[in-house]
Design a protein around this motif. Structure first.
Motif: not given
Ligand SMILES: [Zn+2]
Length: 380
Positions: A236, A239, A285
């Motif tokens: 995460e 990202h 995503n």
């Molecule tokens: Zn992801």
């Protein structure tokens, strides 16, 4: 008009350049017969004998065929209708064959020139597409981290209205202590990490632009150890540092907007970015971003001396948990979710196992506090 009835009359749209015309030129119709070249328009009619005709290609970009009276240098007729070079009234006269051949050559040169130009344009367009990712990243790097944080804060506010947060300082302290080495990797990139827990049984976690990460209690409950939780967290946070939110937005705006922003300023992007809200998710995503987040997150864990294999075993938990009904994956809140790319889980596991096999490092075990933390979360 002085046409004889047995003559073949051919017509072409043409322009006459003539000193008697008020604007110097006018458009009209060009007729050929076996005897005459004749230009007809409302303003002027101009006729001369085909015996005095010269033919050549020229004009802007050599796109036109010029017909001139060799006795009147300052007058000419031109047409872009190339079929005139096949006109029987002209081709039937042998002495024109050289001029017609030359004119065809000149026009062909123009065609080759145009094709070359089209080729260059095509190559440029292809290169732009190939360079797109690099341009998107370059452009994202121009966007201040502060913007991302502001957007993240807005989203966070809307999440606080929709979800129940766990507010327990001692639990946060335990968690932050274990995760500290990982956070340090992200802080190197200029981001401040904040992890929040919300009461939600869905196995999920998601990052907001700027560095806030939301972890569902469901994820803690399903995990077996710290390594699995931190594996997801590393993904995460990747990202965030790889700026997938803003890159997703830029990708979505399109290549020409990227170009103009690259050439101009990026401020127009700010508004778009700020107004996207929940839609950010679907944009950030993409499959490529997920792979990049796996890759980068893995490296963060290794650098933090945390065994990254937890990411693999957690993927396996997700896979087992959600295999029968993929519908249950749909999350109703902001969709920046760890799970939304579930269908590729198998592929991602396979890729990470390859990375695992290449690992030469051994890792320190993490503190023995996970079970206690998990129980405390469940009681909250
Ligand atoms: Zn992801």
């Amino acid at each position: 008009m002085p046409f004889k009835t047995n003559q073949i009359l051919q017509n072409y749209q043409a322009i006459l350049i003539h000193p008697k015309l008020s604007g110097g030129r006018c458009s009209g119709e060009l007729h050929t017969t076996s005897e005459l070249i004749c230009f007809v328009s409302e303003e002027i009619n101009y006729t001369f004998s085909i015996n005095d005709l010269t033919i050549e290609a020229g004009g802007a970009g050599n796109r036109f065929v010029f017909l001139k009276n060799k006795n009147e240098e300052n007058i000419s007729i031109y047409t872009k209708d190339k079929s005139i070079l096949k006109d029987e009234n002209l081709t039937s006269r042998k002495h024109f064959s050289e001029e017609i051949g030359q004119a065809k050559k000149t026009l062909n040169k123009m065609l080759v020139g145009t094709l070359t130009l089209l080729g260059i344009v095509a190559v440029l367009i292809v290169s732009i597409y190939l360079l797109k990712d690099r341009m998107v990243t370059g452009l994202a790097n121009q966007v201040p981290v502060k913007w991302e944080q502001e957007v993240g804060d807005k989203l966070f506010t809307s999440i606080t209205l929709q979800h129940e947060f766990i507010k327990n300082d001692s639990l946060s302290k335990i968690f932050n202590q274990v995760a500290q080495p990982l956070f340090k990797q992200i802080e190197k990139d200029g981001y401040k990490v904040d992890v929040y827990f919300i009461k939600d049984p869905t196995i999920n976690a998601f990052a907001l632009p700027g560095g806030k990460v939301i972890v569902n209690t469901g994820l803690i409950e399903k995990a077996n150890n710290w390594e699995e939780v931190l594996g997801v967290l590393g993904h995460e946070l990747a990202h965030v540092t790889q700026r997938h939110h803003i890159r997703g937005v830029i990708n979505n705006i399109g290549i020409f907007a990227i170009l103009s922003a690259t050439l101009g300023d990026v401020s127009a992007l700010a508004g778009t970015f700020a107004n996207l809200g929940g839609k950010l998710a679907s944009l950030s995503n993409s499959r490529a971003f997920e792979n990049e987040a796996d890759e980068t997150g893995w490296n963060y864990l290794v650098q933090a001396n945390i065994n990254p294999s937890g990411l693999i075993s957690f993927f396996k938990i997700i896979k087992k948990e959600y295999e029968p009904t993929t519908d249950s994956l749909k999350t109703d809140h902001i969709d920046l979710s760890f799970l939304s790319t579930h269908p590729q889980t198998e592929e991602r596991i396979a890729h990470l196992i390859k990375k695992q096999q290449q690992l030469k490092q051994t890792f320190q075990p993490l503190p023995n506090t996970f079970k206690g933390f998990q129980e405390a979360i469940e009681k909250e």
